[in-house]
Each structure stands twice: as structure tokens, then as C-alpha cells.
Design an enzyme around this catalytic site. Sequence first.
Site, PDB file in Angstrom:
ATOM      1  CG  ASN A 102      -1.933   1.034   1.318  1.00 58.79           C
ATOM      2  OD1 ASN A 102      -2.733   1.142   0.386  1.00 58.79           O
ATOM      3  ND2 ASN A 102      -1.985   1.818   2.393  1.00 58.79           N
ATOM      4  CG  HIS A 113      -4.219  10.387   1.218  1.00 57.72           C
ATOM      5  ND1 HIS A 113      -5.365  10.369   1.984  1.00 57.72           N
ATOM      6  CD2 HIS A 113      -3.467   9.346   1.653  1.00 57.72           C
ATOM      7  CE1 HIS A 113      -5.304   9.384   2.863  1.00 57.72           C
ATOM      8  NE2 HIS A 113      -4.166   8.741   2.677  1.00 57.72           N
ATOM      9  CG  ASP A 122      -8.286  12.024   1.975  1.00 59.39           C
ATOM     10  OD1 ASP A 122      -7.385  12.025   1.113  1.00 59.39           O
ATOM     11  OD2 ASP A 122      -8.047  12.059   3.199  1.00 59.39           O
TER      12      ASP A 122
HETATM   13  O1  G2I Z   1      -1.501  10.353   7.030  1.00 61.86           O
HETATM   14  C1  G2I Z   1      -2.650   9.914   6.377  1.00 61.86           C
HETATM   15  C2  G2I Z   1      -2.605   8.421   6.110  1.00 61.86           C
HETATM   16  C3  G2I Z   1      -1.485   8.111   5.120  1.00 61.86           C
HETATM   17  N1  G2I Z   1      -1.429   6.676   4.813  1.00 61.86           N
HETATM   18  C4  G2I Z   1      -1.345   5.799   5.982  1.00 61.86           C
HETATM   19  C5  G2I Z   1      -2.432   6.117   7.001  1.00 61.86           C
HETATM   20  O2  G2I Z   1      -2.293   5.308   8.141  1.00 61.86           O
HETATM   21  C6  G2I Z   1      -2.409   7.584   7.381  1.00 61.86           C
HETATM   22  O3  G2I Z   1      -3.454   7.795   8.336  1.00 61.86           O
HETATM   23  C7  G2I Z   1      -3.199   8.756   9.322  1.00 61.86           C
HETATM   24  C8  G2I Z   1      -4.413   8.884  10.211  1.00 61.86           C
HETATM   25  O4  G2I Z   1      -5.481   9.389   9.436  1.00 61.86           O
HETATM   26  C9  G2I Z   1      -4.115   9.860  11.357  1.00 61.86           C
HETATM   27  O5  G2I Z   1      -5.194   9.852  12.291  1.00 61.86           O
HETATM   28  O6  G2I Z   1      -2.090   8.334  10.070  1.00 61.86           O
HETATM   29  C10 G2I Z   1      -1.708   9.307  11.040  1.00 61.86           C
HETATM   30  C11 G2I Z   1      -0.413   8.836  11.678  1.00 61.86           C
HETATM   31  O7  G2I Z   1      -0.541   7.530  12.119  1.00 61.86           O
HETATM   32  C12 G2I Z   1      -2.833   9.469  12.066  1.00 61.86           C
HETATM   33  O8  G2I Z   1      -2.510  10.517  12.969  1.00 61.86           O
HETATM   34  C13 G2I Z   1      -2.265  10.144  14.284  1.00 61.86           C
HETATM   35  C14 G2I Z   1      -1.626  11.318  14.996  1.00 61.86           C
HETATM   36  O9  G2I Z   1      -0.418  11.667  14.308  1.00 61.86           O
HETATM   37  C15 G2I Z   1      -1.299  10.955  16.385  1.00 61.86           C
HETATM   38  O10 G2I Z   1      -0.797  12.068  17.049  1.00 61.86           O
HETATM   39  C16 G2I Z   1      -2.524  10.392  17.088  1.00 61.86           C
HETATM   40  O11 G2I Z   1      -2.193   9.916  18.360  1.00 61.86           O
HETATM   41  O12 G2I Z   1      -3.438   9.754  14.958  1.00 61.86           O
HETATM   42  C17 G2I Z   1      -3.138   9.266  16.241  1.00 61.86           C
HETATM   43  C18 G2I Z   1      -4.397   8.683  16.868  1.00 61.86           C
HETATM   44  O13 G2I Z   1      -5.396   9.656  16.934  1.00 61.86           O
END
Ligand code: G2I
Length: 340
Positions: A208, A244, A274
Site C-alpha cells: 500500500n 490522497h 480523500d
Molecule cells: O496520514 C494519512 C494516512 C497516510 N497513509 C497511511 C495512514 O495510516 C495515514 O493515516 C493517518 C491517520 O489518518 C491519522 O489519524 O495516520 C496518522 C499517523 O498515524 C494518524 O494521525 C495520528 C496522529 O499523528 C497521532 O498524534 C494520534 O495519536 O493519529 C493518532 C491517533 O489519533
Amino acid sequence: MFNDHLARGARGRVRAAFATAAAAGLAVAAALTFTNNAQAADTLGASAAESGRYFGAAVVPNHLGESGYVDTLNAEFNSIVAENVMKWDATEPNRGQFNFSGGDQLVAHAQANGMEVRGHTLVWHAQQPGWVQGLTGDDLRQAMLDHIAGVAGHYAGDISSWDVVNEAFEWDGSRRQSNLQQQLGDGWIEEAFWAADQADPNAKLCYNDYGTDAINAKSTAIYDMVADFLARGVPIDCVGFQSHLSTGADLSTYQANLQRFADLGVDVEITELDVGGSGSAQAEVYRTVTEACMAVDRCTGITVWGITDKYSWRSDETPLLFDGDYQKKEAYSAVLAALN
Ligand code: G2I
């Protein structure tokens, strides 16, 4: 219908071929139904299912208590992926101590509502727990293999397709210089796929990534890796295109790019869609992506990276299909029309 995705027995390419045959059969049946009823389905999930596809959303368990959130999820989607709770930091905060509470909640919700579950993600350079970041050499290798065995093993039988490895390439097509790459060398990706195959022989196994929305240096490097894996029998079944996007995105080779992977012999999935923007410009990008998936037989489904703009990771760009009050946006209508 969802269970057909889960019913694959053999591993590797045999598994993927079976799924395609099942989807093709469903597509014919759905087309006949459609002709007879002369009526299109009126939700994203039901419309996608008419061609044997899924339409999913990234979900956060903590929001399931909010009625607008859960009602929209249950009405519109037939697939779930965990936005965060199946990642390494969430599932193995300390070495060998697994926490499946959030993921189990999502799987239970999906199964109670007839939805598939995608798995995201077993190995990624980001969202690693602190204890992983200091490991070196064979110690890191063993931690990766144990993590895959623990998580994919726990969810074996529940997952339609796993993002086994996430985001391992740079824009120029070189390998990302993560701890995994630097400590384990080029072989770490296939080692992860072999471990996932052993832990869950029935899930489809995906690579992915983002920035793969065109025929470009990055997508071509991934294409070459998949071709090499297939030639050497490394168990890979699918490639996830995160998608994205923004309204300015050049999608002129989007469909052709999906098709070249399908022609190699893997399924393709739109895994994190998105689109930053609003109104018709946003709707047109959603339409183009959905039409591309519908035009590629081996494009098995689309997942949007959230349900409502208010909880999106890029909420200031209002990138999703439902606004903050769970009202359908113009983009929603474009997707529904393209699915039908
Ligand atoms: O960055 C967008 C996506 C890119 N591809 C891989 C996906 O896994 C990624 O998803 C995002 C989530 O949508 C966010 O929600 O990944 C981020 C990093 O894992 C996520 O953000 C994290 C925050 O950075 C943290 O601070 C927080 O603790 O979400 C965590 C849980 O809320």
C-alpha cells in the site's frame, strides 16, 4: 457476497484468481438484476456490491458512540478499515504484549453489520512504538516477524485484505531509508509478506502506498517489485493505491496505472481516498477515481479515509463525502452515480 472475498483457500496467486472469478460471476448476476429491476441501489455499499465490489470507510472506534457517525457508517458502507487502531504502536505498545481492544471492537461491529474488514497496517516506518525504534539487525527482524505473527494471527479469518507493508518507497522510486530498510536490507518487504502469508493464509496480502496516482517513478518501482515477487512466488495478491488527492490532481494516467498492475496478476484497491476541495471540482475528482475503479475488473473496491469532514486527518480541506453534520455532499452524488 462479502464472504466470497473471504472464502479463498489457497495462498498467493491462486487465491487472487479465485476472488476475481467470483467477482466476475457476481458482476454478471448483478447486471442481470439491474436490468430486471431497472433500479439502481441508493447507498454506496449496495451500489458497489452490485458489481461485486466493496465501498468502505476508515473508522475510529471512539466515534462509534455518536449516532450520526454510526448511522452513516451502517447505512452507507459495507467495509471497514481501522484508521489507527491496528497499527504497530496501538497493537503492540510493549514488546510481546498485544492490545487488540480497538481492532476487536471494529471487527465485531463489521461482522454484526455484514461488512468486510481491511487490515491496516502490519509494517510501516511511522507509528512504530518507541521500543521498536531503537532495535537493530536481527533483533528488529525478529520483532517485525513476531509482530506480524501476533497481529495477523489474531485476526486470521476476519480480514479480507491486509496492508502488509505501507509506504516503503520514495517519490524517485528508491527505497525509503527507514529503520526497516537500513537495518534489514532490501529483503525486508518480502520477509514481511511471507510472515503474513503464514499467519493468515486466507487474507489477500497488499502493498500500500501514496503518490501512486499516475504512471510515475514511484508507481513504476512498485510495479517492478510486484512483477519480481510474482515471478519468484512471493505471496502478494493486491496493491493499495491510497489516493490522497486534491482538486488539481492530474489523473490522466490513473486508470491506466491501475490496469497495468491488474494485468500483472494482482488485485488493485483504492485504499485511503480523500480529495481536498469542495463542490463540483471535488466531485469530479471523486467521479474520475470511481469510474477508473469500475473500469478495471480487478479493482475490487474503494475505501474513503473517514466518514465525515469534521474528523478527517485533513479536515481543513473538507475532503470526504459527508460534511460535519453528516449531510451528503456533491461528491457523494458523483460517487453514487459512478458506482451505478
Ligand atoms: O496520514 C494519512 C494516512 C497516510 N497513509 C497511511 C495512514 O495510516 C495515514 O493515516 C493517518 C491517520 O489518518 C491519522 O489519524 O495516520 C496518522 C499517523 O498515524 C494518524 O494521525 C495520528 C496522529 O499523528 C497521532 O498524534 C494520534 O495519536 O493519529 C493518532 C491517533 O489519533
